[in-house]
Design a protein around this motif. Structure first.
Motif, PDB file in Angstrom:
ATOM      1  N   ILE A  98     -38.362  26.550 -57.202  1.00 54.44           N
ATOM      2  CA  ILE A  98     -39.328  26.527 -56.167  1.00 54.44           C
ATOM      3  C   ILE A  98     -40.890  26.536 -56.806  1.00 54.44           C
ATOM      4  CG2 ILE A  98     -40.552  27.952 -54.278  1.00 54.44           C
ATOM      5  CD1 ILE A  98     -37.593  29.352 -53.969  1.00 54.44           C
ATOM      6  N   VAL A  99     -41.800  25.894 -56.205  1.00 54.74           N
ATOM      7  CA  VAL A  99     -43.153  25.715 -56.947  1.00 54.74           C
ATOM      8  C   VAL A  99     -43.889  27.222 -56.753  1.00 54.74           C
ATOM      9  CG1 VAL A  99     -45.288  24.518 -56.513  1.00 54.74           C
ATOM     10  CG2 VAL A  99     -43.109  23.345 -55.802  1.00 54.74           C
ATOM     11  N   THR A 100     -44.435  27.446 -58.161  1.00 57.25           N
ATOM     12  CA  THR A 100     -45.185  28.629 -58.436  1.00 57.25           C
ATOM     13  C   THR A 100     -46.531  28.045 -58.963  1.00 57.25           C
ATOM     14  OG1 THR A 100     -44.054  28.678 -60.662  1.00 57.25           O
ATOM     15  CG2 THR A 100     -43.237  30.007 -58.761  1.00 57.25           C
ATOM     16  N   GLY A 101     -47.256  29.008 -59.081  1.00 52.81           N
ATOM     17  CA  GLY A 101     -48.656  28.799 -59.841  1.00 52.81           C
ATOM     18  C   GLY A 101     -48.651  28.855 -61.182  1.00 52.81           C
ATOM     19  N   SER A 102     -49.697  28.081 -61.932  1.00 50.49           N
ATOM     20  CA  SER A 102     -49.636  28.090 -63.302  1.00 50.49           C
ATOM     21  C   SER A 102     -49.935  29.578 -63.840  1.00 50.49           C
ATOM     22  CB  SER A 102     -50.824  26.992 -63.659  1.00 50.49           C
ATOM     23  OG  SER A 102     -52.102  27.585 -63.221  1.00 50.49           O
ATOM     24  N   ARG A 103     -50.357  30.369 -63.113  1.00 56.00           N
ATOM     25  CA  ARG A 103     -50.717  31.744 -63.467  1.00 56.00           C
ATOM     26  C   ARG A 103     -49.874  32.427 -62.594  1.00 56.00           C
ATOM     27  NH1 ARG A 103     -57.006  33.057 -64.073  1.00 56.00           N
ATOM     28  NH2 ARG A 103     -56.193  34.872 -65.083  1.00 56.00           N
ATOM     29  N   GLY A 104     -48.930  32.219 -62.302  1.00 56.28           N
ATOM     30  CA  GLY A 104     -47.806  32.992 -61.545  1.00 56.28           C
ATOM     31  C   GLY A 104     -48.246  33.061 -60.125  1.00 56.28           C
ATOM     32  N   GLY A 105     -46.810  33.349 -59.098  1.00 54.38           N
ATOM     33  CA  GLY A 105     -47.221  33.462 -57.781  1.00 54.38           C
ATOM     34  C   GLY A 105     -46.439  32.386 -57.140  1.00 54.38           C
ATOM     35  N   ILE A 106     -45.750  32.671 -55.956  1.00 54.99           N
ATOM     36  CA  ILE A 106     -45.074  31.467 -55.421  1.00 54.99           C
ATOM     37  C   ILE A 106     -45.986  30.766 -54.395  1.00 54.99           C
ATOM     38  CG2 ILE A 106     -43.095  30.864 -53.863  1.00 54.99           C
ATOM     39  CD1 ILE A 106     -41.865  33.637 -54.776  1.00 54.99           C
ATOM     40  N   GLU A 107     -46.166  29.715 -54.471  1.00 56.31           N
ATOM     41  CA  GLU A 107     -47.093  28.765 -53.912  1.00 56.31           C
ATOM     42  C   GLU A 107     -46.790  28.741 -52.202  1.00 56.31           C
ATOM     43  OE1 GLU A 107     -48.240  25.003 -54.963  1.00 56.31           O
ATOM     44  OE2 GLU A 107     -49.194  25.700 -56.928  1.00 56.31           O
ATOM     45  N   VAL A 108     -47.502  29.019 -51.401  1.00 58.46           N
ATOM     46  CA  VAL A 108     -47.200  28.831 -49.878  1.00 58.46           C
ATOM     47  C   VAL A 108     -48.341  28.360 -48.999  1.00 58.46           C
ATOM     48  CG1 VAL A 108     -45.581  31.305 -49.938  1.00 58.46           C
ATOM     49  CG2 VAL A 108     -48.378  31.342 -49.382  1.00 58.46           C
ATOM     50  N   ASN A 109     -47.763  27.661 -47.927  1.00 53.36           N
ATOM     51  CA  ASN A 109     -48.851  27.244 -47.070  1.00 53.36           C
ATOM     52  C   ASN A 109     -49.250  28.148 -45.971  1.00 53.36           C
ATOM     53  OD1 ASN A 109     -46.751  27.166 -45.375  1.00 53.36           O
ATOM     54  ND2 ASN A 109     -46.164  25.238 -45.614  1.00 53.36           N
ATOM     55  N   ASN A 110     -49.783  27.745 -45.060  1.00 51.20           N
ATOM     56  CA  ASN A 110     -50.577  28.754 -44.111  1.00 51.20           C
ATOM     57  C   ASN A 110     -49.510  29.245 -43.030  1.00 51.20           C
ATOM     58  OD1 ASN A 110     -50.246  26.339 -42.563  1.00 51.20           O
ATOM     59  ND2 ASN A 110     -52.506  26.283 -41.866  1.00 51.20           N
ATOM     60  N   LYS A 111     -48.371  28.668 -43.250  1.00 49.88           N
ATOM     61  CA  LYS A 111     -47.274  29.182 -42.525  1.00 49.88           C
ATOM     62  C   LYS A 111     -46.246  30.204 -43.322  1.00 49.88           C
ATOM     63  CE  LYS A 111     -46.510  24.629 -39.819  1.00 49.88           C
ATOM     64  NZ  LYS A 111     -45.801  23.599 -39.825  1.00 49.88           N
ATOM     65  N   MET A 112     -46.532  30.313 -44.436  1.00 48.52           N
ATOM     66  CA  MET A 112     -45.839  31.296 -45.651  1.00 48.52           C
ATOM     67  C   MET A 112     -44.875  30.675 -46.297  1.00 48.52           C
ATOM     68  SD  MET A 112     -48.413  33.105 -45.594  1.00 48.52           S
ATOM     69  CE  MET A 112     -47.873  33.923 -47.327  1.00 48.52           C
ATOM     70  N   GLN A 113     -44.608  29.414 -45.911  1.00 51.15           N
ATOM     71  CA  GLN A 113     -43.576  28.501 -46.299  1.00 51.15           C
ATOM     72  C   GLN A 113     -43.764  28.226 -47.809  1.00 51.15           C
ATOM     73  OE1 GLN A 113     -43.303  25.131 -43.280  1.00 51.15           O
ATOM     74  NE2 GLN A 113     -41.408  25.860 -42.961  1.00 51.15           N
ATOM     75  N   THR A 114     -42.645  28.349 -48.638  1.00 47.17           N
ATOM     76  CA  THR A 114     -42.753  27.663 -50.010  1.00 47.17           C
ATOM     77  C   THR A 114     -42.406  26.423 -50.041  1.00 47.17           C
ATOM     78  OG1 THR A 114     -40.545  28.098 -50.483  1.00 47.17           O
ATOM     79  CG2 THR A 114     -41.753  30.074 -50.529  1.00 47.17           C
ATOM     80  N   SER A 115     -42.138  25.684 -51.199  1.00 44.61           N
ATOM     81  CA  SER A 115     -41.895  24.347 -51.281  1.00 44.61           C
ATOM     82  C   SER A 115     -40.477  23.783 -50.522  1.00 44.61           C
ATOM     83  CB  SER A 115     -41.701  23.814 -52.625  1.00 44.61           C
ATOM     84  OG  SER A 115     -41.082  24.726 -53.626  1.00 44.61           O
ATOM     85  N   ASP A 116     -39.757  24.930 -50.394  1.00 41.73           N
ATOM     86  CA  ASP A 116     -38.508  24.607 -49.737  1.00 41.73           C
ATOM     87  C   ASP A 116     -38.803  25.332 -48.344  1.00 41.73           C
ATOM     88  OD1 ASP A 116     -35.916  25.537 -48.539  1.00 41.73           O
ATOM     89  OD2 ASP A 116     -34.906  25.269 -50.521  1.00 41.73           O
ATOM     90  N   PRO A 117     -38.815  24.404 -47.218  1.00 41.34           N
ATOM     91  CA  PRO A 117     -39.168  25.055 -46.066  1.00 41.34           C
ATOM     92  C   PRO A 117     -38.189  26.008 -45.175  1.00 41.34           C
ATOM     93  CG  PRO A 117     -38.889  22.659 -46.058  1.00 41.34           C
ATOM     94  CD  PRO A 117     -38.494  23.118 -47.352  1.00 41.34           C
ATOM     95  N   SER A 118     -37.242  26.508 -45.967  1.00 43.45           N
ATOM     96  CA  SER A 118     -36.142  27.471 -45.413  1.00 43.45           C
ATOM     97  C   SER A 118     -36.511  28.738 -46.192  1.00 43.45           C
ATOM     98  CB  SER A 118     -34.686  27.356 -45.574  1.00 43.45           C
ATOM     99  OG  SER A 118     -34.347  25.988 -44.852  1.00 43.45           O
ATOM    100  N   ILE A 119     -37.414  28.575 -47.034  1.00 47.28           N
ATOM    101  CA  ILE A 119     -37.893  29.940 -47.895  1.00 47.28           C
ATOM    102  C   ILE A 119     -39.281  30.164 -47.723  1.00 47.28           C
ATOM    103  CG2 ILE A 119     -37.842  31.038 -50.321  1.00 47.28           C
ATOM    104  CD1 ILE A 119     -35.529  29.067 -50.799  1.00 47.28           C
ATOM    105  N   TYR A 120     -39.588  31.483 -47.430  1.00 50.82           N
ATOM    106  CA  TYR A 120     -40.811  32.023 -47.223  1.00 50.82           C
ATOM    107  C   TYR A 120     -41.131  32.894 -48.134  1.00 50.82           C
ATOM    108  CZ  TYR A 120     -40.655  29.910 -42.561  1.00 50.82           C
ATOM    109  OH  TYR A 120     -40.432  28.976 -41.443  1.00 50.82           O
ATOM    110  N   ALA A 121     -42.330  33.118 -48.601  1.00 50.88           N
ATOM    111  CA  ALA A 121     -42.888  34.328 -49.589  1.00 50.88           C
ATOM    112  C   ALA A 121     -43.996  35.045 -49.066  1.00 50.88           C
ATOM    113  CB  ALA A 121     -43.261  33.623 -50.975  1.00 50.88           C
ATOM    114  N   ILE A 122     -44.061  36.306 -49.012  1.00 56.75           N
ATOM    115  CA  ILE A 122     -44.788  37.381 -48.392  1.00 56.75           C
ATOM    116  C   ILE A 122     -45.559  38.165 -49.375  1.00 56.75           C
ATOM    117  CG2 ILE A 122     -44.371  36.757 -46.123  1.00 56.75           C
ATOM    118  CD1 ILE A 122     -42.746  39.156 -45.952  1.00 56.75           C
ATOM    119  N   GLY A 123     -46.436  38.798 -49.336  1.00 55.40           N
ATOM    120  CA  GLY A 123     -46.700  39.989 -49.853  1.00 55.40           C
ATOM    121  C   GLY A 123     -47.501  39.570 -51.490  1.00 55.40           C
ATOM    122  N   GLU A 124     -47.428  40.582 -52.375  1.00 55.62           N
ATOM    123  CA  GLU A 124     -48.104  40.305 -53.513  1.00 55.62           C
ATOM    124  C   GLU A 124     -47.550  39.082 -54.363  1.00 55.62           C
ATOM    125  OE1 GLU A 124     -47.590  44.283 -55.082  1.00 55.62           O
ATOM    126  OE2 GLU A 124     -49.669  44.905 -54.235  1.00 55.62           O
TER     127      GLU A 124
END
Length: 836
Positions: A256-282
């Motif tokens: 799953i796509v993450t940032g160069s300095r850490g953290g899971i990239e999400v869009n404004n729906k909180m979806q990650t690069s996999d539409p079935s997987i969401y990331a929330i919080g820190e």
């Protein structure tokens, strides 16, 4: 039925469960939650309270029973070790596989541990979980039994200062070590940090800034730290709280796509690069940012729930990082952009080192919009400022009043009633609750009191910073619905001002501490202390010198503080009458201390620009010349204005000056729920503007007409007729009754006009009480006033005659140095503070 798996049972993971469990489509989902810790989700915001609570139970966000009742499978002490996005499977550390339709990654963050040699030695801890706290507590006891008491905390941010307070509470000599040149570098500017550092050091915690740690010293256990400047310091234990790192390792291994300095990239729906997987919080990287506060995490949880249940809710384009906390006993708050400093912005600051207060607001150059700010030592303005900022509300003409409050003749409120806010105004940032949602819960009948509103909307249930405003909204809405509301003073006293007045008077309570012991709880606050000071003064004619710590800020120094930190001096000039000799004294004093002078609307002379240490010197000279305190700083009688009356004016019907002087001398020093002003006019031409006062007396054929409950200020109101054609003695008798009745029954900071508006029966009822003595209280009210009159003492005379009282008129606690940073500029042959 769709299966939702949540990885992480922290505060944000729990919030996702709570919102999905309450959703109308809940029955469409099977919910499974995995948490690595042994206990269900708990409140990490108040983690340090674990030591005082002696139990983790009060910190739980919900017991296990709640998960069972909501048909949520909670699996604690289980770690997800792998994600297979293609098969939509997660694997636990026990090699058990679970299928999901939606996967919610709420894995949070882990403490950042700097790569120091020796960091794994016994005696080095992190500050993140209850288990961490248990380990810190056990090790501290072990060290103390060996006679070793020195603890270091690496990190001077929010959590680092919480950790420092924890080790201090454990009886350790605590040192905070911060790499940056200031504390809380993400929230505070240099001046705020300097003040916070000073306050923390006053509590016995040492602070070392700009210190770069090199290695942890010790053989079998840590014994100290060596810094890059070659300095070495001995410590017996170390707590690391130097920041966080998003726990994105599962996402990385799953591709799953993450940032160069850490953290899971999400869009404004909180979806990650996999539409079935969401990331929330820190763990979520949104708009290139990781947000360590709970409010953005809760919004993310809300968005994710809405998205998987078929909604279209999106994350806000920008994340608000406003926060208000109490750190090591000191209130600290920041909102909006606290540091902005450009040509389009004006920063207004106020600093009082003697009282440990720093305030800064950033406004647009045109003064119309609040952009951000910082509060240290006194965050009581936070709610009002935050509402002005977050809702882009218009600012008052004099924006400095937002942090200095009203001075002189102004109103005490910077924003007015909470009901004046638009329905869309966001009151609770943590739970994203609007004013409309709070009020509607009452208007619809769904809720009937504060407790039910909090349970229903969740407003104020997280950090609690918005609680005062939620209480105001609930009370005002209930009143608008015609329901009786018990207005308690604050959370420390479950009584109204009137009830406390009666309790203290009847039981002859001697002071604030005794009142708190008998009728209150906790340690009190900046709301109840001035209210109690006012009550003691109103009952016993107690001056502000007796219980200084509970006084309002101006009362503590017996002067109104001005926008550059200097003070004004206003001696009493009864009825506005003054001899040439006294005028010359005022002129000589003003010249000697280089004070700006101005005649006030109350017919006296205001001397501006005095420094704190000059106040006793100035007042000594004024009292020697026969002046007394004018109480311009107090919630008390200010002035009784008069025209020249029949002594000089050809239209005058009575001697208004003599009567005004008599009235002002009678009620001088009288403390009340708010300031009091009076006026006496010699005829109906009303040159004294008496009907704009709390009480106004106007000469008519056959005596005086007595008017009451007029106010100037932001909502001016004419006084209304209470009685007519009175002789002098009857007029004073009615005034005695009216004033004591108001003092007994008004709410804190309620002026006479709104008091009359809320008095059942209005002016007709007041006439019955005062004129007709319908309650049979007339003689009692008169005697009460007579007692107060006989007990009057000039509090400035008291102060300059007492060496102990004089100690508080110093700029700094530990030195007699004066404040040499004041800058004035010339103005019309006088001076004024340098503009911001």
């Amino acid at each position: 039925m769709k299966k939702v798996i949540i990885v992480g049972n922290g505060m944000v993971g729990y919030k996702f469960c709570e919102k999905l469990a309450a959703h109308a489509n809940r029955s469409d989902f099977e919910i499974v939650v995995f948490g690595e810790e042994a206990r269900p989700a708990y409140d990490r915001v108040h983690l340090s309270e674990y030591f005082s609570l002696k139990s983790s139970e009060p910190l739980l966000l919900a017991p296990r029973a709640w998960y069972e009742e909501n048909d949520i499978e909670l699996r604690t002490s289980e770690m997800i070790s792998e994600i297979d996005p293609k098969s939509k499977l997660v694997l636990t550390h026990k090699n058990e596989a679970f299928h999901y339709d939606y996967l919610i990654l709420a894995t949070g963050s882990s403490p950042f541990i700097p790569p120091l040699e020796g960091v794994s030695k016994p005696g080095v801890f992190i500050y993140r979980t209850i288990e961490d706290l248990e380990g810190i507590e056990e090790y501290a006891h072990k060290m103390k039994n060996k006679g070793r008491f020195k603890a270091a905390v690496l990190g001077g941010g929010l959590l680092g200062l919480e950790a420092a307070n924890a080790t201090k509470e454990l009886g350790m000599e605590t040192h905070v070590i911060e790499f940056a040149p200031r504390l809380m570098p993400r929230q505070l500017d240099q001046a705020a940090s300097d003040l916070l550092k000073s306050k923390i050091e006053d509590l016995g915690i040492s602070v070392h800034l700009s210190k770069n740690s090199k290695q942890i010293l010790g053989e079998n256990e840590m014994t100290g730290i060596e810094f890059h400047d070659e300095e070495k310091a001995s410590y017996d234990m170390l707590v690391i709280s130097a920041g966080i790192r998003p726990r994105d390792e599962l996402a990385i291994s799953a591709g799953i796509v993450t940032g160069s300095r850490g953290g899971i990239e999400v869009n404004n729906k909180m979806q990650t690069s996999d539409p079935s997987i969401y990331a929330i919080g820190e763990v979520a990287l949104y708009n290139n940012g990781i947000y360590g506060l709970v409010a953005p995490g809760y919004e993310m949880a809300s968005v994710a729930v809405d998205q998987i249940t078929g909604g279209d809710k999106l994350m806000s384009p920008t994340i608000d990082m406003s926060t208000k906390l109490k750190l090591v006993g000191t209130e600290v708050a920041s909102f909006g952009d606290p540091f902005i400093d450009d040509e389009q912005t004006t920063a207004i600051t106020y600093e009082n080192k003697q009282k440990g207060i720093y305030k800064r607001i950033n406004i647009t150059k045109d003064g119309k919009k609040l952009l951000g700010g910082i509060l240290v030592g006194d965050a009581s303005d936070y709610n009002s400022l935050f509402q002005l900022y977050i809702n882009s509300l218009p600012l008052p003409e004099d924006a400095e009043e937002l942090i200095l409050g009203s001075r002189g003749e102004g109103s005490s409120s910077t924003m007015g009633s909470a009901l004046d806010l638009p329905d869309s105004a966001q009151i609770c940032s943590c739970e994203a609750v609007s004013k409309g949602a709070i009020c509607d819960s009452l208007k619809s009948g769904a809720c009937t009191n504060l407790k039910e509103v909090v349970q229903s909307t969740k407003a104020s249930s997280c950090c609690g910073g918005c609680k005062p405003m939620v209480v105001d909204l609930v009370n005002e809405t209930l009143k608008s619905l015609g329901q009786e509301v018990k207005e308690t003073v604050c959370e420390h006293f479950d009584y109204s001002r009137q009830e406390l007045y009666d309790l203290i008077k009847i039981n002859k309570i001697g002071g604030y501490d005794e009142a708190l012991d008998k009728y209150g709880k906790g340690h009190g606050c900046e709301i109840c202390k001035p209210v109690m000071a006012s009550i003691f003064a109103s009952i016993f004619m107690e001056t502000a010198n007796r219980q200084v710590p509970i006084q309002d800020s101006n009362d503590r120094f017996l002067a109104n503080i001005q926008r550059n930190g200097t003070y004004s001096v206003v001696p009493r000039v009864p009825g506005g009458e003054i001899t040439p000799d006294k005028l010359m004294v005022l002129g000589e004093v003003a010249k000697k201390y280089d004070l700006y002078t101005k005649i006030t609307g109350g017919q006296r002379i205001d001397l501006f620009g005095a420094q704190l240490h000059e106040l006793p010197l100035i007042w000594q000279e004024l009292i020697d010349a026969g002046f007394e305190s004018g109480h311009a700083y107090g919630k008390s009688l200010r002035t009784v204005k008069s025209c020249v009356g029949s002594t000089w004016c050809r239209y005058g019907m009575h001697d208004s000056v003599s009567f005004a002087i008599r009235i002002e001398e009678r009620y001088k020093g009288l403390r009340s729920p708010h300031k009091l002003k009076g006026g006496v006019s010699g005829c109906i031409r009303e040159c004294a503007e008496a009907r704009g006062k709390d009480f106004g007396i106007i000469a008519v054929e056959g005596g005086w007409n007595l008017y009451v409950c007029g106010n100037g200020g932001a909502t001016p109101k004419h006084a209304v007729l209470l009685a007519s054609q009175l002789d002098d003695e009857t007029c004073i008798k009615y005034l005695d009754r009216f004033l004591i009745y108001y003092i007994r029954t008004a709410a804190p900071l309620m002026r006479t006009a709104p008091w009359l508006d809320k008095l059942e029966g209005g002016i007709d009822y007041l006439k019955k009480v005062v004129v007709e003595d319908s309650l049979g209280l007339g003689e009692e009210l008169e005697n009460e006033m007579e007692e107060l009159v006989n007990r009057y003492a000039c509090e400035w005379k008291e102060a300059i005659e007492s060496p102990e009282m004089m100690k508080r008129f110093k700029h700094f606690v530990n030195t007699d140095e004066t404040d040499d940073r004041l800058v004035f500029v010339p103005m019309r042959d006088q001076k004024m503070p340098k503009p911001w």
